[in-house]
Design an enzyme around this catalytic site. Structure first.
Site, PDB file in Angstrom:
ATOM      1  N   ASN A   1     -15.586  -1.025   4.144  1.00  0.00           N
ATOM      2  CA  ASN A   1     -14.430  -1.794   4.251  1.00  0.00           C
ATOM      3  C   ASN A   1     -14.057  -2.313   5.873  1.00  0.00           C
ATOM      4  O   ASN A   1     -14.235  -1.302   6.273  1.00  0.00           O
ATOM      5  CB  ASN A   1     -13.648  -0.357   4.143  1.00  0.00           C
ATOM      6  CG  ASN A   1     -11.931  -0.021   4.201  1.00  0.00           C
ATOM      7  OD1 ASN A   1     -11.371   0.416   4.235  1.00  0.00           O
ATOM      8  ND2 ASN A   1     -11.638  -1.561   3.955  1.00  0.00           N
TER       9      ASN A   1
ATOM     10  N   GLU B   1      14.721  -3.489   1.756  1.00  0.00           N
ATOM     11  CA  GLU B   1      14.381  -3.085   0.606  1.00  0.00           C
ATOM     12  C   GLU B   1      14.310  -3.628  -0.581  1.00  0.00           C
ATOM     13  O   GLU B   1      13.406  -2.737  -1.299  1.00  0.00           O
ATOM     14  CB  GLU B   1      14.489  -1.262   1.208  1.00  0.00           C
ATOM     15  CG  GLU B   1      13.225  -0.605   0.749  1.00  0.00           C
ATOM     16  CD  GLU B   1      12.052  -0.918   0.783  1.00  0.00           C
ATOM     17  OE1 GLU B   1      11.055  -1.777   1.323  1.00  0.00           O
ATOM     18  OE2 GLU B   1      11.138   0.146   0.124  1.00  0.00           O
TER      19      GLU B   1
END
Ligand code: G6P
Length: 609
Positions: free
Chosen positions: A99, A482
């Site tokens: 990762n 948002e």
């Protein structure tokens, strides 16, 4: 960004790794893979798409082993494909899951190709496994080979490594990407996040930056960045395996929307004594830090950035302290100038967002003396890098589109406004009023949730649309942003937010009957201005959906649909108005049949640049 899980045990680890991958899928879900060592051989299965595909593959053609590593991918280098899926293997000998990003992979690839290594993927990860293999030729044992190889790598990584030469050793490394070790009884596991391992253990060791762990059944050795053998504490997690279950809900996102009243009450819990905010909630030396600051700089990404935008209005209006905010990925490369005695406030659900972390380190380099994190994950990198911390306590958030993390961030930010504001402009009376607003929030949000059915019907109007506009003013402009972000993330409808006053400077040209205009209209000092903006849209045939305070008079205009939001107190109303916009995005996405919890191309914890 990519989830890693691995294990070494006295039982078959495959079912444990698969369950771990399912629990890490929020970190990436374009392909998945798993490898075990059995009888001196590596067995590997990989599949394009979600973990479910890998599961089916393993059902049809099972593999087993007492040591294994697994991975769910969010592509960075190389498209999503089976060949690019991890684990990557070098000459049937070493397997790696990764990762992060290896920045010098092109150079390493050239050198390794000259050394005769064959590449089977387009990933940056493959150079790691070949580099370790190459190092094994000149070093003694897997651990030393890993240490030698890591010196050649530039970039960020969390790694799980195993080799057929040492089938009783699992290696775990962490630099720039999170990794935990789960401590079982006679067994160890590794994962990108504790959630992956909760079904098998609640005891965790959190690796530090630069740590390399050599794990076998009988022994765990951890070397720090200076190659010194160190002891890291074992911590007991408070989370249980079912903390990340969907329960009766169809999607995690819906569950998390409905958890908001409880989550916000948790954010407030124990932080007040006799209705007065206790500053040690931010850390034992918080009062001293707050006494010394003269300005605030907020750094964050995505939804967390929107929380910061609201907080800027609050800091300047209520506390009268200068406050800047910037997207972390811009701040880190911009050569910004910080005013002396600036408090750096980072906001992050995961505490692992690479850009936010890097921006914090950049701010420290620029001389920032104080850093405070608003975060949801106690052992995260951001928390560890910060002097002061306020945990949002939202509980695990699994849906990629952030909901309860956002409203708890706003709640936590208001606590910070109070604590800092006391030293500036905030009067005792104003503080008491805000405090009582905060405690009424869970009840208000319960009321807003009752609008769910009405909003579901409304959502039908969006299912066929290509675009939507969101409008707000003041603290509700970031809420409009948002709302637009939620809609585009999960329904793939293009959505943009504008401060309503800016409409006439361009976006008004877009208005027609096919562009729904969602407007957030609380009953505050900007309402009259907003009403004029609404009229500007209606007069041009625009279709408005207005989330409006229930106490306001009805508007008789066929272009305007009103959704009445329970009356809310002034300062905290952005928190309340967020919820109907979350529900709207959710229902539109459900109607469109998208993957609500795991929208295409996205991931939750963005640990790469
Ligand atoms: C990703 C997620 C967003 C999140 C952003 C910042 O883009 O999909 O939901 O807001 O990262 O994440 P953080 O963990 O730092 O809040």
């Amino acid at each position: 960004m990519c989830g890693i899980v691995g294990g070494i045990a006295q039982r078959n680890v495959v079912p444990i790794l698969l369950e771990g991958l399912r629990r890490l899928e929020y970190r990436g879900y374009d392909s998945a893979g798993l490898a075990v060592i059995n009888n001196q051989q590596i067995y590997r299965k990989r599949e394009l798409g979600k973990v479910k595909g890998l599961e089916l593959l393993l059902e049809a053609d099972p593999i087993s082993g007492v040591i294994g590593i697994a991975h769910t991918r969010w592509a960075t280098h190389g498209k999503p494909s089976t060949a690019n899926a991890h684990p990557h293997i070098s000459r049937n000998k070493i397997a790696v899951v990764h990762n992060g990003i290896i920045e010098n992979h092109e150079h390493l690839r050239e050198v390794q190709q000259k050394n005769g290594y064959e590449f089977t993927s387009e990933t940056d990860t493959e150079v790691i496994v070949h580099e370790i293999n190459h190092a094994m030729e000149s070093t003694d044992g897997l651990l030393n080979a890993v240490k030698k190889a890591l010196k050649k790598l530039e970039g960020a990584y969390a790694l799980g490594i195993m080799s057929v030469d040492e089938p009783d050793t699992l290696i775990a490394c962490r630099k720039g990407s999170p990794l935990v070790i789960g401590v079982g009884f006679g067994e160890y596991f590794i994962a990108s996040d504790v959630a992956a391992l909760l079904p098998v253990t609640q005891r965790f060791i959190f690796l530090e930056e630069g740590d390399i762990a050599k794990i076998s059944i009988n022994e765990l050795l951890i070397y720090d960045a200076q190659d010194q053998l160190v002891k890291r504490p074992i911590k007991q997690s408070q989370l249980t395996a079912d903390a990340v279950d969907k329960g009766e809900y169809r999607h995690y996102m819906l569950k998390e929307i409905y958890e908001q009243p409880f989550a916000i009450s948790q954010t407030l819990e124990g932080r007040f004594v006799n209705n007065r905010l206790q500053e040690n909630a931010f850390g034992h030396n918080a009062a001293e830090v707050f006494d010394n600051i003269k300005a605030i700089q907020i750094l964050a990404c995505g939804t967390s950035y929107h929380a910061g935008l609201v907080a800027r209005y609050w800091f300047e209006k209520l506390a009268h302290i200068p406050c800047n905010i910037e997207v972390a990925s811009e701040f880190r490369y911009r050569n910004p100038v910080l005013a002396p005695d600036t408090l750096i406030v980072t906001i992050s659900q995961s505490g692992e967002t690479a850009d936010t972390l890097a921006a914090l380190l950049e701010a420290k380099k620029l001389g920032a003396r104080y850093a405070l994190a608003i975060c949801n994950v106690p052992e995260s990198s951001l928390v560890r890098e910060s002097d002061l911390v306020l945990m949002t306590r939202a509980g695990p958030e699994i849906g990629v589109a952030s909901t309860k993390a956002f409203t708890t961030q706003l709640t936590a930010l208001m606590l910070l406004v109070i604590a800092v504001g006391r030293r500036f402009h905030l009067t005792e009376i104003a503080e008491q009023k805000i405090t009582s607003e905060l405690f009424s929030l869970p009840g208000k949000i319960e009321q807003v949730l009752q609008l769910d059915d009405e909003i579901r019907v409304l959502a039908e109007q969006f299912a066929e649309k290509q675009h939507a506009l969101f409008l707000g003013r003041g603290t509700h402009y970031p809420i409009a942003m948002e709302g637009a972000l939620k809609l585009k993330e999960i329904s793939y409808i293009h959505a943009e937010a504008y401060p309503a006053g800016e409409l006439k400077h361009g976006p008004l040209a877009l208005i027609d009957a096919d562009m729904p205009v969602v407007t957030v209209a609380p009953n505050n000092s900007l309402l009259e201005k907003l009403k004029s903006n609404i009229q500007e849209v209606s007069a041009r045939g625009g279709q408005l959906i207005v989330f409006m305070d229930e106490t306001l008079a009805t508007v008789n205009d066929e272009n305007i649909q009103i959704v009445r939001v329970p009356q809310v107190d002034n300062e905290t109303s952005p928190i309340v108005y967020t919820v109907p916009l979350q529900l709207l995005a959710y229902h539109v996405a459900v109607l469109k049949g998208t993957d609500v919890d795991q929208p295409r191309n996205l991931a939750k914890s963005v640990t790469v640049e």
